[in-house]
Design an enzyme around this catalytic site. Structure first.
Site, PDB file in Angstrom:
ATOM      1  N   TRP A 193      36.350  -0.544  27.245  1.00  0.00           N
ATOM      2  CA  TRP A 193      36.061  -1.826  26.607  1.00  0.00           C
ATOM      3  C   TRP A 193      36.664  -1.925  25.201  1.00  0.00           C
ATOM      4  O   TRP A 193      36.716  -3.013  24.632  1.00  0.00           O
ATOM      5  CB  TRP A 193      34.542  -2.039  26.502  1.00  0.00           C
ATOM      6  CG  TRP A 193      33.850  -0.830  25.930  1.00  0.00           C
ATOM      7  CD1 TRP A 193      33.285   0.192  26.648  1.00  0.00           C
ATOM      8  CD2 TRP A 193      33.714  -0.484  24.555  1.00  0.00           C
ATOM      9  NE1 TRP A 193      32.826   1.165  25.805  1.00  0.00           N
ATOM     10  CE2 TRP A 193      33.063   0.775  24.498  1.00  0.00           C
ATOM     11  CE3 TRP A 193      34.072  -1.094  23.352  1.00  0.00           C
ATOM     12  CZ2 TRP A 193      32.774   1.416  23.297  1.00  0.00           C
ATOM     13  CZ3 TRP A 193      33.784  -0.448  22.164  1.00  0.00           C
ATOM     14  CH2 TRP A 193      33.133   0.789  22.153  1.00  0.00           C
ATOM     15  N   ASN A 194      37.088  -0.810  24.602  1.00  0.00           N
ATOM     16  CA  ASN A 194      37.377  -0.878  23.160  1.00  0.00           C
ATOM     17  C   ASN A 194      38.715  -1.541  22.814  1.00  0.00           C
ATOM     18  O   ASN A 194      38.873  -2.044  21.713  1.00  0.00           O
ATOM     19  CB  ASN A 194      37.248   0.511  22.512  1.00  0.00           C
ATOM     20  CG  ASN A 194      38.228   1.512  23.033  1.00  0.00           C
ATOM     21  OD1 ASN A 194      38.814   1.333  24.095  1.00  0.00           O
ATOM     22  ND2 ASN A 194      38.409   2.596  22.305  1.00  0.00           N
ATOM     23  N   LYS A 217      40.701  -2.443  37.179  1.00  0.00           N
ATOM     24  CA  LYS A 217      39.256  -2.532  37.017  1.00  0.00           C
ATOM     25  C   LYS A 217      38.923  -2.420  35.534  1.00  0.00           C
ATOM     26  O   LYS A 217      38.923  -1.333  34.950  1.00  0.00           O
ATOM     27  CB  LYS A 217      38.569  -1.414  37.811  1.00  0.00           C
ATOM     28  CG  LYS A 217      37.062  -1.589  37.895  1.00  0.00           C
ATOM     29  CD  LYS A 217      36.391  -0.764  36.987  1.00  0.00           C
ATOM     30  CE  LYS A 217      35.438  -0.315  36.178  1.00  0.00           C
ATOM     31  NZ  LYS A 217      34.581  -1.154  35.458  1.00  0.00           N
ATOM     32  N   PRO A 218      38.668  -3.551  34.875  1.00  0.00           N
ATOM     33  CA  PRO A 218      38.297  -3.484  33.459  1.00  0.00           C
ATOM     34  C   PRO A 218      36.861  -3.008  33.299  1.00  0.00           C
ATOM     35  O   PRO A 218      36.069  -3.053  34.247  1.00  0.00           O
ATOM     36  CB  PRO A 218      38.427  -4.945  33.012  1.00  0.00           C
ATOM     37  CG  PRO A 218      38.176  -5.747  34.252  1.00  0.00           C
ATOM     38  CD  PRO A 218      38.668  -4.922  35.409  1.00  0.00           C
ATOM     39  N   GLY A 264      39.560   6.325  29.291  1.00  0.00           N
ATOM     40  CA  GLY A 264      38.117   6.323  29.082  1.00  0.00           C
ATOM     41  C   GLY A 264      37.646   7.689  28.630  1.00  0.00           C
ATOM     42  O   GLY A 264      38.433   8.477  28.090  1.00  0.00           O
ATOM     43  N   SER A 265      36.396   7.979  28.885  1.00  0.00           N
ATOM     44  CA  SER A 265      35.815   9.216  28.348  1.00  0.00           C
ATOM     45  C   SER A 265      36.230  10.434  29.180  1.00  0.00           C
ATOM     46  O   SER A 265      36.551  10.312  30.374  1.00  0.00           O
ATOM     47  CB  SER A 265      34.294   9.096  28.325  1.00  0.00           C
ATOM     48  OG  SER A 265      33.830   8.919  29.639  1.00  0.00           O
ATOM     49  N   GLU A 282      44.036   9.241  30.084  1.00  0.00           N
ATOM     50  CA  GLU A 282      43.991   9.019  28.631  1.00  0.00           C
ATOM     51  C   GLU A 282      42.527   9.106  28.237  1.00  0.00           C
ATOM     52  O   GLU A 282      41.764   8.152  28.428  1.00  0.00           O
ATOM     53  CB  GLU A 282      44.556   7.629  28.295  1.00  0.00           C
ATOM     54  CG  GLU A 282      46.035   7.459  28.598  1.00  0.00           C
ATOM     55  CD  GLU A 282      46.933   8.149  27.581  1.00  0.00           C
ATOM     56  OE1 GLU A 282      46.433   8.694  26.582  1.00  0.00           O
ATOM     57  OE2 GLU A 282      48.155   8.158  27.808  1.00  0.00           O
ATOM     58  N   LEU A 283      42.118  10.241  27.690  1.00  0.00           N
ATOM     59  CA  LEU A 283      40.678  10.505  27.543  1.00  0.00           C
ATOM     60  C   LEU A 283      40.245  10.552  26.070  1.00  0.00           C
ATOM     61  O   LEU A 283      40.936  10.049  25.205  1.00  0.00           O
ATOM     62  CB  LEU A 283      40.333  11.793  28.295  1.00  0.00           C
ATOM     63  CG  LEU A 283      40.831  11.832  29.752  1.00  0.00           C
ATOM     64  CD1 LEU A 283      40.493  13.143  30.431  1.00  0.00           C
ATOM     65  CD2 LEU A 283      40.288  10.656  30.563  1.00  0.00           C
TER      66      LEU A 283
HETATM   67  P1  NAP Z   1      33.872   5.345  29.914  1.00  0.00           P
HETATM   68  O1  NAP Z   1      32.414   5.301  29.926  1.00  0.00           O
HETATM   69  O2  NAP Z   1      34.544   6.564  30.427  1.00  0.00           O
HETATM   70  O3  NAP Z   1      34.364   4.056  30.725  1.00  0.00           O
HETATM   71  C1  NAP Z   1      35.718   3.770  30.880  1.00  0.00           C
HETATM   72  C2  NAP Z   1      35.921   3.116  32.223  1.00  0.00           C
HETATM   73  O4  NAP Z   1      35.564   4.044  33.244  1.00  0.00           O
HETATM   74  C3  NAP Z   1      35.051   1.877  32.434  1.00  0.00           C
HETATM   75  O5  NAP Z   1      35.806   0.915  33.131  1.00  0.00           O
HETATM   76  C4  NAP Z   1      33.931   2.438  33.285  1.00  0.00           C
HETATM   77  O6  NAP Z   1      33.306   1.496  34.120  1.00  0.00           O
HETATM   78  C5  NAP Z   1      34.664   3.442  34.128  1.00  0.00           C
HETATM   79  N1  NAP Z   1      33.794   4.429  34.772  1.00  0.00           N
HETATM   80  C6  NAP Z   1      32.537   4.805  34.423  1.00  0.00           C
HETATM   81  N2  NAP Z   1      32.063   5.721  35.308  1.00  0.00           N
HETATM   82  C7  NAP Z   1      33.039   5.905  36.229  1.00  0.00           C
HETATM   83  C8  NAP Z   1      33.154   6.726  37.389  1.00  0.00           C
HETATM   84  N3  NAP Z   1      32.180   7.550  37.794  1.00  0.00           N
HETATM   85  N4  NAP Z   1      34.307   6.664  38.105  1.00  0.00           N
HETATM   86  C9  NAP Z   1      35.310   5.847  37.711  1.00  0.00           C
HETATM   87  N5  NAP Z   1      35.250   5.048  36.617  1.00  0.00           N
HETATM   88  C10 NAP Z   1      34.139   5.092  35.883  1.00  0.00           C
HETATM   89  O7  NAP Z   1      34.457   5.108  28.455  1.00  0.00           O
HETATM   90  P2  NAP Z   1      34.128   3.917  27.464  1.00  0.00           P
HETATM   91  O8  NAP Z   1      32.830   4.176  26.835  1.00  0.00           O
HETATM   92  O9  NAP Z   1      34.353   2.607  28.109  1.00  0.00           O
HETATM   93  O10 NAP Z   1      35.311   4.089  26.419  1.00  0.00           O
HETATM   94  C11 NAP Z   1      35.275   4.984  25.388  1.00  0.00           C
HETATM   95  C12 NAP Z   1      36.000   6.279  25.752  1.00  0.00           C
HETATM   96  O11 NAP Z   1      37.349   5.974  26.101  1.00  0.00           O
HETATM   97  C13 NAP Z   1      36.080   7.210  24.569  1.00  0.00           C
HETATM   98  O12 NAP Z   1      35.873   8.522  24.985  1.00  0.00           O
HETATM   99  C14 NAP Z   1      37.512   7.010  24.071  1.00  0.00           C
HETATM  100  O13 NAP Z   1      38.018   8.075  23.346  1.00  0.00           O
HETATM  101  C15 NAP Z   1      38.231   6.807  25.362  1.00  0.00           C
HETATM  102  N6  NAP Z   1      39.502   6.132  25.119  1.00  0.00           N
HETATM  103  C16 NAP Z   1      40.656   6.850  25.238  1.00  0.00           C
HETATM  104  C17 NAP Z   1      41.885   6.247  24.971  1.00  0.00           C
HETATM  105  C18 NAP Z   1      43.171   7.006  25.105  1.00  0.00           C
HETATM  106  O14 NAP Z   1      44.230   6.364  25.102  1.00  0.00           O
HETATM  107  N7  NAP Z   1      43.157   8.315  25.241  1.00  0.00           N
HETATM  108  C19 NAP Z   1      41.925   4.910  24.582  1.00  0.00           C
HETATM  109  C20 NAP Z   1      40.725   4.201  24.468  1.00  0.00           C
HETATM  110  C21 NAP Z   1      39.528   4.829  24.754  1.00  0.00           C
HETATM  111  P3  NAP Z   1      32.039   0.616  33.672  1.00  0.00           P
HETATM  112  O15 NAP Z   1      32.623  -0.707  33.479  1.00  0.00           O
HETATM  113  O16 NAP Z   1      31.093   0.686  34.821  1.00  0.00           O
HETATM  114  O17 NAP Z   1      31.479   1.229  32.435  1.00  0.00           O
END
Ligand code: NAP
Length: 459
Positions: free
Chosen positions: A132-133, A156-157, A209-210, A231-232
Site C-alpha cells: 500500500w505504501n 493484486k494491489p 511487500g514484507s 522486493e522485500l
Molecule cells: P505485506 O503485508 O507483505 O503486504 C504486501 C502485499 O502482500 C499486500 O498486497 C498483501 O495483501 C499481500 N499479502 C499478504 N499476505 C499474503 C500472503 N499470505 N500471500 C500473498 N500475498 C500476501 O506488506 P505491506 O505492509 O503492505 O507493505 C510494507 C512492506 O513492504 C514493508 O516490509 C516494506 O519494506 C515492503 N516494501 C518493499 C519494497 C521494495 O521495493 N523492496 C517497496 C515497498 C514496500 P493484503 O492486501 O491482503 O494485505
C-alpha cells in the site's frame, strides 16, 4: 460475497466499497490472461513500445486525479503523491524504450558446421502482488517491464490502496492494451497468493511487500518452480561520518526518513553519527523535525500525513516506549506525539539510541529517527551489516576513500552516497539477503520477465 471498504487513513471514512473478485473469477482471469498472452507475445516490440508511450501520456494527463487517489487511500501529502505518479510513470517511459532493446546474440561454435543463436522470450503470464505504501510506483515497476517483454499481467494491489491500480489499468486499456493483457483483481493477499502460486499458467510471481509474506510466496511458488522476483523489507542504516557536510546530511535524513511519514522500504531506519559531530547533527535534525507540518495529506502545506492504520501507530508507539525504557531521549513527550489523534503521530528524534532497541532492529514504518553515536567506522559498518536485511543504505562523507570503503563493504543493493533519494527508473533497485532477489528498474528490470532460449543449427 463481502465487500471491501477502502478507507481514508486521515479520517477513517469509507472512500469506496468494492466487490471482492471470487476465487473462481481469479482463476478465470488468469486463464484469460493466458489466452491474451498467445496474441500479445506476437506483437512486435515497436508496437508494444508505442502502447507504453501512449499509456505514459495518459498517466501524465491524469496526474492530479491519480495523485488525489493516492492521498485519499494511502494518506501521503498531495505534493508527494504527485511526485509518486511522476516516478511511477518514469518506469512506463523507461520500459517503453527498453521494449525495443531486448537483444539476442550469436555464439561462436566449436565446429565449422554449426551456428548458435540466443534469443529472449517473454516468460508468460505474470502474477503481481503489491503493498500500500507506493500504490502507483510499486505496480508500474512490474506492469511496464512485463508488458514491454511481451508478458501479460494480473495485478493484486493491497486491500488498503486498490483504487490507484484500478485507475492505472483503466488508462492502460484506454492506451490500447488488450483488456486481458493487463488486469487487476480485488482479493486478500492470501487468496491471491494461493491462486497465483497454484495456477499452472502463471509462470512468474513478482512481489513487493514484507519479508515474512515473501518467504511464504517463495515456498508456495517452489511447488511448480515458478520464476519469482522478491522486493522485500529493509532496515536502512544512515551513516554520517565526521567529515560530512552536516547540513546536507540533515536535509537528506529528513527526505529519506520522513517521506510518506516514514513508511517506505528504503527509509533511514537507523542513524549512526560519528561522535565528533553527533550533538551538532542531532540538534539541527531535531529543529527541522519539529518544524514538519503534520496533517491531512489533502491540506496545503502538509509534510507528514497519517500512518496507514491503528496497527501501524501501535507499532511505532511500542518502539518509542521500548527506546525510552533503554535510555533513549525522545524529543517529544508521548502525549505530544499522539495529540492529533487518529492515525497521526508527530515525528520525533530519539537521541542516545542503543543497538539493542527495537527501533534499531525492526523495520519502523513511522516518523521516528533514532540517532546513535559511533567512534570507529569499521564498527559502524559491522553493525550496519549485522542484520538479515540488505535493501538500502546511506552514508555521508566528503572523503573519497571513506566513501569507496563504505560502498565496497556495505552489504546492500541500493546505496546513497551524499544522496538521500537514490531510486530511479533507470537504475536497478533491489535487495541483498532477506530483502529479496531480482531487480526492478534499469536494464536489469526487464530480465526477470524474459527467458533465454538458444538455438544450435547444424548446417
Ligand atoms: P505485506 O503485508 O507483505 O503486504 C504486501 C502485499 O502482500 C499486500 O498486497 C498483501 O495483501 C499481500 N499479502 C499478504 N499476505 C499474503 C500472503 N499470505 N500471500 C500473498 N500475498 C500476501 O506488506 P505491506 O505492509 O503492505 O507493505 C510494507 C512492506 O513492504 C514493508 O516490509 C516494506 O519494506 C515492503 N516494501 C518493499 C519494497 C521494495 O521495493 N523492496 C517497496 C515497498 C514496500 P493484503 O492486501 O491482503 O494485505
Amino acid at each position: 460475497m463481502s465487500k471491501l471498504s477502502v478507507l481514508n487513513p486521515a479520517t477513517n471514512a469509507v472512500i469506496k466499497e468494492l466487490e471482492y473478485t471470487s476465487n473462481e473469477e481469479i482463476t478465470a482471469q488468469i486463464d484469460r490472461a493466458y489466452e491474451a498472452f498467445q496474441e500479445w507475445r506476437t506483437v512486435d516490440a515497436h508496437e508494444r513500445s508505442a502502447k507504453l508511450l501512449k499509456w505514459a501520456e495518459l498517466i501524465d494527463a491524469h496526474i492530479d486525479e491519480i495523485a488525489e487517489l493516492i492521498t485519499l487511500e494511502g494518506g501521503k501529502p498531495l505534493a508527494e503523491a504527485k511526485g509518486e505518479v511522476a516516478y511511477a510513470n518514469s518506469y512506463v517511459k523507461w520500459y517503453a524504450e527498453e521494449a525495443k532493446r531486448i537483444y539476442g546474440r550469436t555464439i561462436p561454435a566449436n565446429t565449422p558446421d554449426k551456428e548458435i543463436l540466443v534469443g529472449k522470450f517473454p516468460v508468460g503470464v505474470v502474477g503481481a502482488i503489491t503493498p500500500w505504501n507506493f500504490p502507483a510506483a510499486m505496480i508500474t515497476r512490474k506492469m511496464a517491464p512485463a508488458l514491454a517483454a511481451g508478458c501479460t499481467i494480473v495485478c493484486k494491489p493491497a486491500v488498503q490502496t486498490p483504487l490507484t491500480t484500478i485507475r492505472l489499468v483503466e488508462l492502460a486499456h484506454e492506451a490500447g492494451f488488450p483488456k486481458d493483457a493487463i488486469s487487476f483483481i480485488i482479493a486478500s493477499g492470501r487468496d491471491a497468493g494461493e491462486a497465483f502460486t497454484s495456477h499452472e499458467a502463471i509462470r512468474k510471481i513478482t512481489f513487493t511487500g514484507s519479508t515474512p509474506v515473501g518467504k511464504t510466496l517463495i515456498k508456495d511458488a517452489a511447488d511448480s518452480v515458478k520464476n519469482a522476483t522478491m522486493e522485500l523489507g529493509g532496515l536502512a542504516p544512515f551513516i554520517i561520518h565526521k567529515d560530512a557536510d552536516i547540513d546536507a546530511a540533515v536535509e537528506a535524513t529528513i527526505a529519506s526518513k520522513f517521506r510518506n511519514a516514514g513508511q517506505t522500504c528504503i527509509c533511514a531506519n537507523r542513524i549512526y553519527v560519528h561522535e565528533d559531530i553527533v550533538d551538532q547533527y542531532t540538534e539541527k535534525l531535531m529543529t527541522k523535525v519539529h518544524g514538519l507540518k503534520v496533517g491531512n495529506g489533502m491540506d496545503e502545506g502538509t509534510e507528514v500525513g497519517p500512518l496507514i492504520n491503528q496497527g501501524a501507530v501501535d507499532k511505532v508507539l511500542d518502539q518509542i516506549t521500548d527506546a525510552m525504557g533503554k535510555g533513549g531521549h525522545v524529543s517529544r513527550s508521548l502525549d505530544e506525539v499522539t495529540e492529533l489523534g487518529g492515525n497521526f503521530l508527530k515525528p520525533v528524534v530519539i537521541s542516545n539510541a542503543k543497538q539493542d532497541m527495537k527501533v534499531m532492529n525492526e523495520e519502523t514504518f513511522g516518523p521516528i529517527a533514532p540517532v546513535m553515536a559511533y567512534s570507529d567506522l569499521d564498527e559502524a559498518i559491522k553493525i550496519a551489516n549485522d542484520t538479515p536485511f540488505g535493501l538500502a543504505a546511506y552514508f555521508y562523507t566528503n572523503d573519497y576513500r571513506t566513501g569507496l570503503k563504505l560502498y565496497n563493504e556495505l552489504e546492500y543493493g541500493v546505496i546513497g552516497w551524499n544522496d538521500g533519494g537514490p531510486s530511479a527508473a533507470h537504475a536497478p533497485f533491489g535487495g541483498f539477503k532477506e530483502s529479496g532477489y531480482g531487480r526492478e528498474g534499469g536494464t536489469e528490470g526487464i530480465e526477470p520477465y524474459l527467458e533465454t532460449k538458444y538455438l544450435s543449427i547444424k548446417k
